[in-house]
Design a protein around this motif. Sequence first.
Motif, PDB file in Angstrom:
ATOM      1  N   GLY A  21      59.182 -61.516  24.652  1.00 46.12           N
ATOM      2  CA  GLY A  21      59.371 -60.854  23.231  1.00 46.12           C
ATOM      3  C   GLY A  21      60.867 -61.603  22.781  1.00 46.12           C
ATOM      4  O   GLY A  21      60.814 -62.108  21.535  1.00 46.12           O
ATOM      5  N   ILE A  22      61.913 -61.388  23.460  1.00 37.55           N
ATOM      6  CA  ILE A  22      63.100 -61.710  22.872  1.00 37.55           C
ATOM      7  C   ILE A  22      63.249 -63.217  22.586  1.00 37.55           C
ATOM      8  O   ILE A  22      63.601 -63.809  21.426  1.00 37.55           O
ATOM      9  CB  ILE A  22      64.207 -61.477  23.813  1.00 37.55           C
ATOM     10  CG1 ILE A  22      64.218 -59.896  23.888  1.00 37.55           C
ATOM     11  CG2 ILE A  22      65.377 -62.187  23.406  1.00 37.55           C
ATOM     12  CD1 ILE A  22      65.491 -59.571  24.943  1.00 37.55           C
ATOM     13  N   LYS A  27      63.235 -66.963  17.529  1.00 33.51           N
ATOM     14  CA  LYS A  27      62.980 -68.059  16.686  1.00 33.51           C
ATOM     15  C   LYS A  27      62.732 -67.941  15.162  1.00 33.51           C
ATOM     16  O   LYS A  27      62.355 -68.771  14.617  1.00 33.51           O
ATOM     17  CB  LYS A  27      61.891 -69.098  17.456  1.00 33.51           C
ATOM     18  CG  LYS A  27      62.165 -69.301  18.861  1.00 33.51           C
ATOM     19  CD  LYS A  27      62.272 -70.713  19.074  1.00 33.51           C
ATOM     20  CE  LYS A  27      63.156 -70.960  20.373  1.00 33.51           C
ATOM     21  NZ  LYS A  27      62.748 -70.279  21.714  1.00 33.51           N
ATOM     22  N   VAL A  28      62.575 -66.749  15.003  1.00 31.00           N
ATOM     23  CA  VAL A  28      62.098 -66.471  13.838  1.00 31.00           C
ATOM     24  C   VAL A  28      63.093 -66.254  12.610  1.00 31.00           C
ATOM     25  O   VAL A  28      63.968 -65.653  12.882  1.00 31.00           O
ATOM     26  CB  VAL A  28      61.214 -64.981  13.579  1.00 31.00           C
ATOM     27  CG1 VAL A  28      60.613 -64.323  12.266  1.00 31.00           C
ATOM     28  CG2 VAL A  28      60.006 -64.860  14.593  1.00 31.00           C
ATOM     29  N   PRO A  29      62.959 -67.035  11.486  1.00 32.16           N
ATOM     30  CA  PRO A  29      63.978 -67.124  10.531  1.00 32.16           C
ATOM     31  C   PRO A  29      64.209 -65.837   9.827  1.00 32.16           C
ATOM     32  O   PRO A  29      63.326 -65.079   9.698  1.00 32.16           O
ATOM     33  CB  PRO A  29      63.548 -68.406   9.486  1.00 32.16           C
ATOM     34  CG  PRO A  29      62.091 -68.247   9.705  1.00 32.16           C
ATOM     35  CD  PRO A  29      61.833 -67.874  11.159  1.00 32.16           C
TER      36      PRO A  29
ATOM     37  N   LEU B  21      53.246 -64.557  16.957  1.00 33.89           N
ATOM     38  CA  LEU B  21      54.767 -64.251  16.911  1.00 33.89           C
ATOM     39  C   LEU B  21      55.427 -65.614  16.896  1.00 33.89           C
ATOM     40  O   LEU B  21      56.317 -66.076  16.241  1.00 33.89           O
ATOM     41  CB  LEU B  21      55.410 -63.367  17.915  1.00 33.89           C
ATOM     42  CG  LEU B  21      55.035 -61.940  18.100  1.00 33.89           C
ATOM     43  CD1 LEU B  21      55.716 -61.293  19.175  1.00 33.89           C
ATOM     44  CD2 LEU B  21      55.342 -61.177  16.799  1.00 33.89           C
ATOM     45  N   LYS B  22      54.908 -66.603  17.892  1.00 31.47           N
ATOM     46  CA  LYS B  22      55.399 -67.793  17.748  1.00 31.47           C
ATOM     47  C   LYS B  22      55.247 -68.721  16.295  1.00 31.47           C
ATOM     48  O   LYS B  22      56.178 -69.297  15.953  1.00 31.47           O
ATOM     49  CB  LYS B  22      54.636 -68.733  18.962  1.00 31.47           C
ATOM     50  CG  LYS B  22      55.573 -69.565  19.495  1.00 31.47           C
ATOM     51  CD  LYS B  22      55.010 -70.351  20.702  1.00 31.47           C
ATOM     52  CE  LYS B  22      55.465 -71.736  20.881  1.00 31.47           C
ATOM     53  NZ  LYS B  22      56.904 -71.845  20.779  1.00 31.47           N
ATOM     54  N   MET B 250      65.632 -55.999  18.854  1.00 30.55           N
ATOM     55  CA  MET B 250      66.352 -57.055  18.261  1.00 30.55           C
ATOM     56  C   MET B 250      66.776 -57.137  16.992  1.00 30.55           C
ATOM     57  O   MET B 250      67.922 -57.208  16.616  1.00 30.55           O
ATOM     58  CB  MET B 250      65.680 -58.345  18.551  1.00 30.55           C
ATOM     59  CG  MET B 250      66.178 -58.991  19.870  1.00 30.55           C
ATOM     60  SD  MET B 250      65.541 -60.521  20.198  1.00 30.55           S
ATOM     61  CE  MET B 250      66.366 -61.523  18.905  1.00 30.55           C
ATOM     62  N   LEU B 251      65.858 -56.741  16.002  1.00 31.03           N
ATOM     63  CA  LEU B 251      65.947 -56.829  14.653  1.00 31.03           C
ATOM     64  C   LEU B 251      67.073 -55.834  14.235  1.00 31.03           C
ATOM     65  O   LEU B 251      67.756 -55.858  13.392  1.00 31.03           O
ATOM     66  CB  LEU B 251      64.761 -56.577  13.970  1.00 31.03           C
ATOM     67  CG  LEU B 251      63.671 -57.518  13.505  1.00 31.03           C
ATOM     68  CD1 LEU B 251      62.718 -57.091  12.654  1.00 31.03           C
ATOM     69  CD2 LEU B 251      64.745 -58.440  12.576  1.00 31.03           C
TER      70      LEU B 251
END
Lengths: 103, 463
Positions: A21-22, A27-29, B21-22, B250-251
Amino acid sequence: MSHTATLVAELTVLVLAIFLGIEVISKVPTMLHTPLMSGTNAIHGIVIVAALIVAGSAQQDGLIRIVGFVAVALAAANVVGGFVVTDRMLEMFKKKPQAKPKD
Amino acid sequence: MGTNAVNLLYLVTIVCFVLALKFLSSPATARRGNWIGAFGMTVAIVATLVKSGVHISWEMPVAAAIGSAFGLVGARRVKMTAMPQMVALFNGVGGGAAALVALAEFHELAPPPGRIQGDISVSILLSALIGSISFSGSLIAFAKLQELIKGRPITYPGQKLVNAAVFLGCLGLGAAILTGSEKQWLLWALIAGALVFGVMFVLPIGGADMPVVISLLNAFTGLAAAATGFELSNNVLIVSGMLVGASGTMLTLLMGRAMNRSIANVLFGAFGQVSAGDVATAGAGGGTVRSATADDVAVMLAYASKVVIVPGYGMAVAQAQHDVHALADVLEAKGIEVTYAIHPVAGRMPGHMNVLLAEANVPYPQLKELDEANAEFSRTDVSLVIGANDVVNPDARNNHGSPIYGMPILNVDQSQATVVLKRSMAPGFAGIENPLFVDPKTVMLFGDAKESVAKLAAGVKAL
């Protein structure tokens, strides 16, 4: 598999999922953070699997029927709403300006 | 269908989610990713329905149809400006579903024969607790964003003690269940307590901190879903739930960093509370505010060669995003370079401004993130601040005493001139003074953002 062995296997999967997940999410802007949130929001709608298993269990009594019914409804709202909202957002991200939609 | 075949189908789902997600790493592939995710979800649902031991009853399609209809209508009808509360709502129902699954599982397992295995109890307790907090917390976040209740922190003396007591009470009930008292009412009481806690936990958090709250609650629902996976020994639940848990966490941390505040400060600090003292000092900081007419500003813009637009929550409230793009078009037609500077916590959810501007058809390469934008201000003629306040407050850089000191901001004060579009001089959300407004290089344009921007566009066109 014994109960403990299953648990250990599940914990392994859990920890690997955290790292995965991390890894993918870093990699998401920033630009796509709203769709990311809404997309992951749709993904946790996977709880519908649990809701269906509960609603479809053999050992039915009144309470489980009601609870299962509500759980399936809530999870379905989560799944459908989540994916549709995300699609609406992502549809809007364009590289080049386009002819203005007439509304 | 046998367990192995079903588990293989679940593996397909997991792969689809990871790919979804990728693909979110670029706007060009993101939409396809979302479809892959939806496909994966469909596979998981079908696999579950054909799984041995799952009996399909008439209730299932009815429940699913009701839920789907609600989700579909909500998702279709919602305006882009109302997106944060919609996401909060969908998040809440997911958490609610996880809590209900826990309740049903406990009901099925708890009366003897035999004790429930310890780890199963723990997962039932966790999904009940976290799912319930996420459910009621999300509903309060929804109500705050929808302005059904006031967005400012709601506090009272002893609040933290009461919250801690409720939370400890829930843990106590959980401990009672774990130590062998498998009474049904214990779990009901735990869920009730967790629901109350969710409400009380979000009430004291201000509307401007909602990006952090929503992403935290998102992580919660993910964790609750993962916990149901342990109850049912189901890998697809564990992995998908945990992917969301990791992403939400994380967000949340990223948002905290973007505001230079710890998550504890966001959650428990009741930030943005206006005390009488704060209001009294606002505007008393010396310096004069220069206000201008739309025509004056139009002239400034028309003779600039580079304009940076800094949108904030005010743009969302006024629904001015389409007018902003129209203004940018007019400026670009005159050969003026226009970019947008987006602060990571502008708006009410992470990336909120990007979505609104995308809705208005603004091409995404024009949207600049914090560092990239800050590198450009020194050669910018006019910065146009539309309904943003704290994210452009120079006190965050210069004033050690300011509550937002240390927060990375957009340095609009480094541009040749700044125009701030604002409703009135009333203190902003956090009640913090903003020296930008009295900066000699700043002019204020008071009024509704949508109307002001439309007037500016008309003014520039007429020149």
